[in-house]
Design an enzyme around this catalytic site. Structure first.
Site, PDB file in Angstrom:
ATOM      1  N   TYR A 165       0.855  -1.188   0.000  1.00  0.00           N
ATOM      2  CA  TYR A 165       0.000   0.000   0.000  1.00  0.00           C
ATOM      3  C   TYR A 165       0.893   1.240   0.000  1.00  0.00           C
ATOM      4  O   TYR A 165       1.402   1.672   1.027  1.00  0.00           O
ATOM      5  CB  TYR A 165      -0.936   0.020   1.210  1.00  0.00           C
ATOM      6  CG  TYR A 165      -1.915  -1.146   1.272  1.00  0.00           C
ATOM      7  CD1 TYR A 165      -2.180  -1.937   0.155  1.00  0.00           C
ATOM      8  CD2 TYR A 165      -2.578  -1.451   2.458  1.00  0.00           C
ATOM      9  CE1 TYR A 165      -3.074  -3.000   0.219  1.00  0.00           C
ATOM     10  CE2 TYR A 165      -3.478  -2.505   2.527  1.00  0.00           C
ATOM     11  CZ  TYR A 165      -3.714  -3.279   1.408  1.00  0.00           C
ATOM     12  OH  TYR A 165      -4.608  -4.335   1.482  1.00  0.00           O
ATOM     13  N   PRO A 199     -15.387  -4.789   2.476  1.00  0.00           N
ATOM     14  CA  PRO A 199     -16.595  -5.143   3.243  1.00  0.00           C
ATOM     15  C   PRO A 199     -17.809  -4.302   2.875  1.00  0.00           C
ATOM     16  O   PRO A 199     -18.947  -4.729   3.075  1.00  0.00           O
ATOM     17  CB  PRO A 199     -16.174  -4.892   4.691  1.00  0.00           C
ATOM     18  CG  PRO A 199     -15.067  -3.886   4.601  1.00  0.00           C
ATOM     19  CD  PRO A 199     -14.337  -4.216   3.332  1.00  0.00           C
ATOM     20  N   LEU A 200     -17.525  -3.087   2.335  1.00  0.00           N
ATOM     21  CA  LEU A 200     -18.619  -2.210   1.929  1.00  0.00           C
ATOM     22  C   LEU A 200     -18.773  -2.200   0.412  1.00  0.00           C
ATOM     23  O   LEU A 200     -19.545  -1.400  -0.128  1.00  0.00           O
ATOM     24  CB  LEU A 200     -18.341  -0.771   2.414  1.00  0.00           C
ATOM     25  CG  LEU A 200     -18.124  -0.604   3.914  1.00  0.00           C
ATOM     26  CD1 LEU A 200     -17.648   0.811   4.233  1.00  0.00           C
ATOM     27  CD2 LEU A 200     -19.418  -0.908   4.665  1.00  0.00           C
TER      28      LEU A 200
HETATM   29  N1  NAP Z   1      -6.247  -8.637   0.955  1.00  0.00           N
HETATM   30  C1  NAP Z   1      -6.548  -7.982  -0.139  1.00  0.00           C
HETATM   31  O1  NAP Z   1      -6.296  -8.437  -1.280  1.00  0.00           O
HETATM   32  C2  NAP Z   1      -7.223  -6.645  -0.030  1.00  0.00           C
HETATM   33  C3  NAP Z   1      -7.749  -6.008  -1.166  1.00  0.00           C
HETATM   34  C4  NAP Z   1      -8.380  -4.764  -0.985  1.00  0.00           C
HETATM   35  C5  NAP Z   1      -8.477  -4.208   0.288  1.00  0.00           C
HETATM   36  N2  NAP Z   1      -7.937  -4.848   1.363  1.00  0.00           N
HETATM   37  C6  NAP Z   1      -8.047  -4.311   2.740  1.00  0.00           C
HETATM   38  O2  NAP Z   1      -9.424  -4.156   3.018  1.00  0.00           O
HETATM   39  C7  NAP Z   1      -9.677  -2.826   3.475  1.00  0.00           C
HETATM   40  C8  NAP Z   1     -11.078  -2.431   3.063  1.00  0.00           C
HETATM   41  O3  NAP Z   1     -11.266  -2.607   1.660  1.00  0.00           O
HETATM   42  P1  NAP Z   1     -11.580  -1.420   0.664  1.00  0.00           P
HETATM   43  O4  NAP Z   1     -11.055  -0.129   1.215  1.00  0.00           O
HETATM   44  O5  NAP Z   1     -11.139  -1.833  -0.678  1.00  0.00           O
HETATM   45  O6  NAP Z   1     -13.161  -1.411   0.592  1.00  0.00           O
HETATM   46  P2  NAP Z   1     -14.353  -0.859   1.513  1.00  0.00           P
HETATM   47  O7  NAP Z   1     -13.907  -0.739   2.928  1.00  0.00           O
HETATM   48  O8  NAP Z   1     -15.527  -1.698   1.182  1.00  0.00           O
HETATM   49  O9  NAP Z   1     -14.648   0.568   0.902  1.00  0.00           O
HETATM   50  C9  NAP Z   1     -13.823   1.666   1.108  1.00  0.00           C
HETATM   51  C10 NAP Z   1     -14.383   2.816   0.273  1.00  0.00           C
HETATM   52  O10 NAP Z   1     -15.674   3.144   0.715  1.00  0.00           O
HETATM   53  C11 NAP Z   1     -15.720   4.507   1.131  1.00  0.00           C
HETATM   54  N3  NAP Z   1     -16.397   4.535   2.447  1.00  0.00           N
HETATM   55  C12 NAP Z   1     -15.977   3.985   3.622  1.00  0.00           C
HETATM   56  N4  NAP Z   1     -16.893   4.209   4.588  1.00  0.00           N
HETATM   57  C13 NAP Z   1     -17.905   4.895   4.006  1.00  0.00           C
HETATM   58  C14 NAP Z   1     -19.128   5.413   4.487  1.00  0.00           C
HETATM   59  N5  NAP Z   1     -19.501   5.256   5.766  1.00  0.00           N
HETATM   60  N6  NAP Z   1     -19.933   6.089   3.606  1.00  0.00           N
HETATM   61  C15 NAP Z   1     -19.577   6.257   2.316  1.00  0.00           C
HETATM   62  N7  NAP Z   1     -18.415   5.790   1.797  1.00  0.00           N
HETATM   63  C16 NAP Z   1     -17.576   5.109   2.648  1.00  0.00           C
HETATM   64  C17 NAP Z   1     -14.310   4.999   1.226  1.00  0.00           C
HETATM   65  O11 NAP Z   1     -14.209   6.305   0.703  1.00  0.00           O
HETATM   66  P3  NAP Z   1     -13.905   7.567   1.677  1.00  0.00           P
HETATM   67  O12 NAP Z   1     -12.425   7.592   1.884  1.00  0.00           O
HETATM   68  O13 NAP Z   1     -14.434   8.714   0.898  1.00  0.00           O
HETATM   69  O14 NAP Z   1     -14.676   7.319   2.939  1.00  0.00           O
HETATM   70  C18 NAP Z   1     -13.547   4.048   0.338  1.00  0.00           C
HETATM   71  O15 NAP Z   1     -13.451   4.570  -0.980  1.00  0.00           O
HETATM   72  C19 NAP Z   1      -8.564  -2.008   2.832  1.00  0.00           C
HETATM   73  O16 NAP Z   1      -8.326  -0.802   3.525  1.00  0.00           O
HETATM   74  C20 NAP Z   1      -7.397  -2.957   2.937  1.00  0.00           C
HETATM   75  O17 NAP Z   1      -6.834  -2.879   4.250  1.00  0.00           O
HETATM   76  C21 NAP Z   1      -7.327  -6.059   1.222  1.00  0.00           C
END
Ligand code: NAP
Length: 280
Positions: free
Chosen positions: A64, A208-209
């Site tokens: 990252y 997750p979202l």
């Molecule tokens: N192991 C893997 O291959 C892998 C792959 C991807 C991710 N990950 C991990 O999983 C974590 C979570 O995944 P992710 O970030 O891809 O997806 P996510 O948590 O489903 O979604 C994050 C996105 O949603 C927005 N968001 C978050 N809370 C919100 C709310 N209450 N209302 C509106 N928008 C919201 C954020 O934008 P804003 O910044 O504008 O809030 C961000 O763009 C990552 O941080 C990482 O640590 C792991």
């Protein structure tokens, strides 16, 4: 009323006790998860606020930034207050590609770099980011097992694996967590979650979202959200927490408002019928 992390706890590897709602630190980097964000102080503040709200499980990775997210976690001063999980096994480039690289020598190199960036002697939870088609899976896992034996990491986790790969790895080293994509709109890996439940392994759903895209479950989420005077994202998180006792969701955000909204979701109690509607 002040927002606080009301999720119950899970013992990672049977000994690292964390509140089940954690935080994903990937979104604190620049665009495409390459380079630093425009406002590093704001990113550090999000991490600090997360811990202030009772989040004590933070997920990051060497890839990252690369390196940026781990550095921000250290600079925010939260490594002593939260269990920090990091990962190795993916290379990056300026095009933003994610390139699997599970070479054991590379993993052994990366753990040293991550220790330095995080400012810790021992990494709490070290996850193999993604199986590499060019390296035998067992060879990569063996490197993680050796790092655990040597005391460089406390616990080993896997990410983006099948049940078969989980079983293979479990023959080599104790697996504390599995991190796969999973949310109400995408339950393709339900069999992996089921295996984690069977073995009492933490299941960390990434995305997750669905970053807001929760597919065909969006309408049901909105209906249930109306009933609880909540948002779609909050209901998705409440569902994760009630759907399985081993699930550790790590929603990512760079916004303090979204962070508070996500932590406040831990106070929502869905009915069995609502959980069922979202699980169909
Ligand atoms: N192991 C893997 O291959 C892998 C792959 C991807 C991710 N990950 C991990 O999983 C974590 C979570 O995944 P992710 O970030 O891809 O997806 P996510 O948590 O489903 O979604 C994050 C996105 O949603 C927005 N968001 C978050 N809370 C919100 C709310 N209450 N209302 C509106 N928008 C919201 C954020 O934008 P804003 O910044 O504008 O809030 C961000 O763009 C990552 O941080 C990482 O640590 C792991």
């Amino acid at each position: 009323m002040a927002v606080t992390n009301e999720s119950d706890t899970f013992d990672i590897g049977g000994e690292l006790t964390v509140h089940r709602l954690g935080f994903g630190a990937m979104r604190l980097c620049g665009p495409e998860v390459i380079g630093p964000p425009d406002d590093e102080a704001a990113a550090r503040e999000v991490l600090q606020r997360a811990v202030d709200l009772g989040v004590d499980f933070i997920d990051t990775a060497d890839s990252y930034g690369p390196g940026v997210s781990e550095r921000l976690v250290r600079e925010a001063g939260v490594t002593g207050d939260a269990v920090v999980a990091t990962k190795a096994g993916l290379l990056r480039n300026t095009d933003g590609d994610w390139l699997p690289h599970g070479d054991p020598d590379y993993i052994r190199n990366q753990v040293l770099a991550s220790r330095d960036r995080l400012g810790v002697d021992t990494i709490d939870l070290y996850q193999f980011h993604r199986p590499d088609p060019d390296t035998p899976f067992e060879d990569s896992v063996e490197a993680f097992a050796e790092l655990k034996d040597e005391g460089l990491v406390d616990h080993v986790g896997l990410s983006n694996v099948t049940v078969d790969q989980l079983e293979t790895a479990r023959d080599q080293v104790e697996i504390a967590t599995v991190q796969n994509q999973y949310n109400p709109g995408n339950r393709d890996d339900a069999n992996v979650l089921q295996a984690c439940e069977e073995y009492d392994i933490g299941f960390i759903p990434w995305f997750p979202l669905g970053a807001g895209d929760l597919g065909e479950k969006a309408a049901v989420l909105d209906e249930i959200a109306d009933e609880h005077d909540a948002t779609r994202m909050q209901v998705a998180l409440a569902w994760h927490l009630q759907h399985s006792p081993v699930t550790l969701p790590i929603p990512g955000t760079s916004s303090l408002d979204h962070l508070e909204e996500n932590v406040a979701a831990t106070a929502i109690s869905l009915s069995d019928e609502e959980v069922q509607r979202l699980s169909e």
